[in-house]
Design a protein around this motif. Structure first.
Motif, PDB file in Angstrom:
ATOM      1  N   MET A 264       1.388  -1.306   0.080  1.00  0.00           N
ATOM      2  CA  MET A 264      -0.460   0.067   0.300  1.00  0.00           C
ATOM      3  C   MET A 264       0.808   1.249   0.211  1.00  0.00           C
ATOM      4  O   MET A 264       1.766   1.555   0.631  1.00  0.00           O
ATOM      5  CB  MET A 264      -1.106   0.229   1.330  1.00  0.00           C
ATOM      6  N   VAL A 265       0.211   2.445  -0.932  1.00  0.00           N
ATOM      7  CA  VAL A 265       1.634   3.176  -0.612  1.00  0.00           C
ATOM      8  C   VAL A 265       0.677   4.830  -1.101  1.00  0.00           C
ATOM      9  O   VAL A 265      -0.796   4.315  -1.722  1.00  0.00           O
ATOM     10  CB  VAL A 265       2.567   3.770  -1.854  1.00  0.00           C
ATOM     11  N   GLY A 266       0.659   5.488  -0.040  1.00  0.00           N
ATOM     12  CA  GLY A 266      -0.119   7.314  -0.168  1.00  0.00           C
ATOM     13  C   GLY A 266      -0.054   7.684   1.071  1.00  0.00           C
ATOM     14  O   GLY A 266       0.975   7.422   1.682  1.00  0.00           O
ATOM     15  N   GLN A 267      -1.570   8.368   0.976  1.00  0.00           N
ATOM     16  CA  GLN A 267      -1.198   9.494   2.326  1.00  0.00           C
ATOM     17  C   GLN A 267      -2.547  10.048   2.559  1.00  0.00           C
ATOM     18  O   GLN A 267      -3.157  10.022   1.712  1.00  0.00           O
ATOM     19  CB  GLN A 267       0.038  10.316   2.077  1.00  0.00           C
ATOM     20  N   GLN A 319     -12.459  15.686   8.321  1.00  0.00           N
ATOM     21  CA  GLN A 319     -11.317  15.700   7.738  1.00  0.00           C
ATOM     22  C   GLN A 319     -10.747  14.521   7.012  1.00  0.00           C
ATOM     23  O   GLN A 319     -11.099  14.241   6.435  1.00  0.00           O
ATOM     24  CB  GLN A 319     -10.414  15.275   9.159  1.00  0.00           C
ATOM     25  N   ARG A 320      -9.506  14.903   6.509  1.00  0.00           N
ATOM     26  CA  ARG A 320      -8.740  14.116   5.676  1.00  0.00           C
ATOM     27  C   ARG A 320      -9.479  13.002   4.978  1.00  0.00           C
ATOM     28  O   ARG A 320      -9.109  12.288   6.304  1.00  0.00           O
ATOM     29  CB  ARG A 320      -7.267  15.383   5.425  1.00  0.00           C
ATOM     30  N   GLY A 321      -9.433  13.008   4.178  1.00  0.00           N
ATOM     31  CA  GLY A 321      -9.852  11.442   3.760  1.00  0.00           C
ATOM     32  C   GLY A 321      -7.926  10.493   3.221  1.00  0.00           C
ATOM     33  O   GLY A 321      -7.311  10.562   3.719  1.00  0.00           O
ATOM     34  N   ARG A 322      -8.361   9.628   2.398  1.00  0.00           N
ATOM     35  CA  ARG A 322      -6.926   8.972   2.490  1.00  0.00           C
ATOM     36  C   ARG A 322      -7.336   8.678   0.774  1.00  0.00           C
ATOM     37  O   ARG A 322      -8.355   8.721   0.443  1.00  0.00           O
ATOM     38  CB  ARG A 322      -6.948   7.532   2.601  1.00  0.00           C
ATOM     39  N   PHE A 323      -5.936   8.707  -0.084  1.00  0.00           N
ATOM     40  CA  PHE A 323      -5.346   8.305  -0.710  1.00  0.00           C
ATOM     41  C   PHE A 323      -4.618   6.945  -1.039  1.00  0.00           C
ATOM     42  O   PHE A 323      -3.549   7.336  -0.411  1.00  0.00           O
ATOM     43  CB  PHE A 323      -5.122   9.530  -2.257  1.00  0.00           C
ATOM     44  N   GLN A 324      -4.869   6.196  -1.387  1.00  0.00           N
ATOM     45  CA  GLN A 324      -3.326   4.987  -1.872  1.00  0.00           C
ATOM     46  C   GLN A 324      -4.051   4.092  -3.146  1.00  0.00           C
ATOM     47  O   GLN A 324      -4.760   4.352  -3.621  1.00  0.00           O
ATOM     48  CB  GLN A 324      -3.857   3.896  -0.659  1.00  0.00           C
ATOM     49  N   MET A 325      -2.760   3.291  -3.018  1.00  0.00           N
ATOM     50  CA  MET A 325      -2.849   2.820  -4.509  1.00  0.00           C
ATOM     51  C   MET A 325      -2.137   1.219  -3.301  1.00  0.00           C
ATOM     52  O   MET A 325      -1.286   1.097  -1.954  1.00  0.00           O
ATOM     53  CB  MET A 325      -1.823   2.747  -4.981  1.00  0.00           C
ATOM     54  N   ALA A 326      -2.446  -0.140  -4.229  1.00  0.00           N
ATOM     55  CA  ALA A 326      -2.807  -1.409  -3.486  1.00  0.00           C
ATOM     56  C   ALA A 326      -2.535  -2.306  -4.389  1.00  0.00           C
ATOM     57  O   ALA A 326      -2.966  -1.984  -5.576  1.00  0.00           O
ATOM     58  CB  ALA A 326      -4.378  -1.093  -2.337  1.00  0.00           C
ATOM     59  N   MET A 424       4.520  10.147   0.712  1.00  0.00           N
ATOM     60  CA  MET A 424       3.750   9.003   0.720  1.00  0.00           C
ATOM     61  C   MET A 424       4.833   8.204   1.418  1.00  0.00           C
ATOM     62  O   MET A 424       5.414   8.123   2.519  1.00  0.00           O
ATOM     63  CB  MET A 424       4.076   8.385  -0.346  1.00  0.00           C
ATOM     64  N   ILE A 425       3.424   7.815   2.203  1.00  0.00           N
ATOM     65  CA  ILE A 425       3.805   6.500   2.917  1.00  0.00           C
ATOM     66  C   ILE A 425       3.705   5.381   2.606  1.00  0.00           C
ATOM     67  O   ILE A 425       2.804   4.955   1.575  1.00  0.00           O
ATOM     68  CB  ILE A 425       3.235   5.739   3.975  1.00  0.00           C
ATOM     69  N   THR A 426       4.553   4.065   2.022  1.00  0.00           N
ATOM     70  CA  THR A 426       5.032   3.089   2.076  1.00  0.00           C
ATOM     71  C   THR A 426       4.323   2.076   2.958  1.00  0.00           C
ATOM     72  O   THR A 426       5.420   1.342   3.541  1.00  0.00           O
ATOM     73  CB  THR A 426       5.584   2.324   0.875  1.00  0.00           C
ATOM     74  N   VAL A 427       3.682   0.613   2.999  1.00  0.00           N
ATOM     75  CA  VAL A 427       3.790  -0.081   3.834  1.00  0.00           C
ATOM     76  C   VAL A 427       3.656  -1.984   3.115  1.00  0.00           C
ATOM     77  O   VAL A 427       3.527  -1.145   1.792  1.00  0.00           O
ATOM     78  CB  VAL A 427       2.219  -0.451   4.427  1.00  0.00           C
ATOM     79  N   LEU A 428       4.770  -2.311   3.736  1.00  0.00           N
ATOM     80  CA  LEU A 428       4.661  -4.040   2.650  1.00  0.00           C
ATOM     81  C   LEU A 428       5.016  -4.965   4.267  1.00  0.00           C
ATOM     82  O   LEU A 428       5.133  -4.647   4.992  1.00  0.00           O
ATOM     83  CB  LEU A 428       5.911  -3.974   2.217  1.00  0.00           C
ATOM     84  N   VAL A 429       3.278  -5.756   3.669  1.00  0.00           N
ATOM     85  CA  VAL A 429       3.711  -6.533   4.125  1.00  0.00           C
ATOM     86  C   VAL A 429       3.536  -8.170   3.793  1.00  0.00           C
ATOM     87  O   VAL A 429       3.517  -8.995   2.819  1.00  0.00           O
ATOM     88  CB  VAL A 429       2.570  -7.258   4.899  1.00  0.00           C
ATOM     89  N   GLY A 430       5.019  -8.527   3.948  1.00  0.00           N
ATOM     90  CA  GLY A 430       5.578  -9.675   3.404  1.00  0.00           C
ATOM     91  C   GLY A 430       6.517 -10.369   4.052  1.00  0.00           C
ATOM     92  O   GLY A 430       6.944 -10.226   5.238  1.00  0.00           O
ATOM     93  N   PRO A 431       7.312 -11.456   3.677  1.00  0.00           N
ATOM     94  CA  PRO A 431       8.579 -12.576   4.176  1.00  0.00           C
ATOM     95  C   PRO A 431       9.441 -11.498   4.486  1.00  0.00           C
ATOM     96  O   PRO A 431      10.042 -10.439   3.931  1.00  0.00           O
ATOM     97  CB  PRO A 431       9.229 -13.449   3.076  1.00  0.00           C
ATOM     98  N   GLU A 432       9.593 -11.452   5.641  1.00  0.00           N
ATOM     99  CA  GLU A 432      10.430 -10.966   6.484  1.00  0.00           C
ATOM    100  C   GLU A 432      12.374  -9.978   5.030  1.00  0.00           C
ATOM    101  O   GLU A 432      12.913  -8.616   4.467  1.00  0.00           O
ATOM    102  CB  GLU A 432      11.150 -10.522   7.785  1.00  0.00           C
ATOM    103  N   ALA A 433      12.776 -11.541   4.594  1.00  0.00           N
ATOM    104  CA  ALA A 433      14.046 -11.286   3.760  1.00  0.00           C
ATOM    105  C   ALA A 433      13.474 -10.085   2.713  1.00  0.00           C
ATOM    106  O   ALA A 433      14.396  -9.638   1.749  1.00  0.00           O
ATOM    107  CB  ALA A 433      14.371 -12.633   3.336  1.00  0.00           C
TER     108      ALA A 433
END
Length: 439
Positions: A264-267, A319-326, A424-433
């Protein structure tokens, strides 16, 4: 009598190319509840929604409190248990439900307009709104359900990504409070906290009532008074604090063993009613909001075969909502996928959309939008939002007109002024390596 009325035309373009006119009529009840009413006689049905400023943003130090309260509203009064309440609506062919989100808690009702069927249903709804008793056995049952949901969410990469993304983009703002709560908070929420939340938030002065359907103005007024008087007067809540943008770009990594990585990438975006919403809506539609015809779907799926599911989303709130790419991608393709996601957004923002893509999006939006308003229930949601967010009554007409008149320079200017890679905030959920191997 404390009452004021506004009647403005709302033009809804029908799918057949004609026009359907409906007036939003607005007033306040004696108890202070704002009412919006649209008279429609095509079907013998009435749809009604009572919206309160009672979402998870009002949880304070008790995440999950608004959701738990909402889930218990139909679970019993001093006179009836949950089964009796349900049957009292069903016997007249009516459906009632509750819901809660970040901004609101609400009751929704659909019933037949025949007075012999509608009047007892309204009386029952008033009794429930007035006398919700939050029985101890129901509290424990709903608590267990919420805890089970939280436990299941731990095994869902999508849920973990959503929680991490929301925390990261909203920081200390009340919007960061997860609507479903946390295990620690839900375990200790007690009945008194629920009663206090209900007493403070479910009041006439903190409510907006929307009615759409087969009623006269006089009947709508009578219903509004009956429901409003069932509530304590209370006071409107102060506005939520403004949402601050993140200080800078950030990558949040959440280890999760799976064959794919969730991204997920957005703000934060804009609040409801902001002028920039219209061009941002158009920009988001082209980027990833239009399904398989969007830029992200074409590049991520068709051109590169990186993902079957890539999209972008724009939401707004009080208040401010969100924009996100996923997206969800094979672990070995994560680096390339991030490059395509970020690059596609940067290209649209820096260079603007092509005239061809603008026209395709315009046709798609204006062609499909009327289908979202073809029932009382659909219209109810839009009119309820107009009332809660204090939008102009011709908001839907304005939306269509602005999309029709939108040019590429306006879209580009909104993207550049409102969405910045430096926030922009990037969230990565997956194997640690895997997630540690990319920036």
């Amino acid at each position: 009598m404390k009452r004021w009325i506004v009647m403005l035309g709302l033009i809804l373009i029908s799918g057949a190319g004609g026009a359907m006119e409906a007036d939003i009529q607005q007033w306040h009840t004696e108890s202070g509840t704002k009412v919006l009413f649209v008279e429609r006689h095509e079907l013998p049905i009435v749809d009604l929604r009572v919206v309160f400023d009672a979402g998870s943003a009002r949880d304070g130090d008790h995440p999950g409190l608004a959701r738990l309260t909402s889930e218990l509203l139909l679970e019993g009064t001093e006179a009836q248990d949950a089964g009796e309440i349900a049957r009292s609506f069903e016997r007249y062919g009516a459906r009632v439900s509750t819901n809660s989100g970040r901004d609101t808690g609400e009751f929704s009702l659909r019933g037949l307009s025949d007075p012999a069927r509608l009047e007892p249903v309204i009386e029952e709804l008033a009794a429930v709104m007035q006398g919700a008793s939050f029985p101890a056995d129901a509290l424990e049952r709903v608590r267990r359900q919420m805890l089970l949901g939280l436990q299941q969410a731990k095994s869902s990469a999508a849920d973990q990504a959503e929680r991490a993304f929301t925390r990261a983009i909203y920081g200390d703002h009340p919007y960061a409070s997860p609507p479903s709560g946390t295990t620690a908070s839900v375990e200790v929420l007690d009945r008194q906290a629920i009663v206090d939340f209900h007493t403070r938030h479910y009041t006439a002065n903190n409510a907006v009532l929307t009615v759409v359907g087969d009623l006269t103005r006089a009947r709508a007024e009578a219903i509004a008074e009956q429901l409003s008087q069932a509530l304590p007067a209370g006071e409107a809540l102060p506005p939520l604090p403004e949402v601050e943008l993140p200080d800078g770009p950030q990558t949040v990594r959440v280890p999760f063993e799976a064959g794919q990585t969730h991204v997920m990438v957005g703000q934060p975006s804009v609040r409801r009613g902001d002028e920039a919403y219209y061009p941002l809506y158009m920009g988001n539609h082209m980027l990833g909001g239009s399904g398989l015809t969007s830029i992200l779907a074409e590049r991520m799926r068709e051109d590169r075969g990186l993902s079957y599911s890539s999209s972008s989303r724009l939401s707004t709130g009080a208040q401010r909502g969100r924009f996100q790419m996923a997206t969800q991608v094979r672990n070995e393709a994560l680096g390339e996928a991030l490059e395509v996601l970020r690059g596609s957004f940067a290209e649209l923002r820096d260079e603007g959309p092509s005239e061809e893509r603008m026209e395709a999006s315009r046709r798609n939006i204006t062609g499909s939008f009327p289908l979202q308003l073809d029932s009382n229930r659909d219209l109810l949601g839009y009119v309820s939002s107009i009332g809660f967010h204090d939008l102009p009554h011709d908001y839907l007409q304005q939306f269509m007109e602005r999309i029709e008149a939108m040019d590429r320079q306006t879209v580009q200017a909104a993207l550049q002024s409102q969405l910045d890679p430096e926030h922009m905030i990037t969230v990565l959920v997956g194997p640690e390596a895997v997630i540690n191997g990319v920036d």
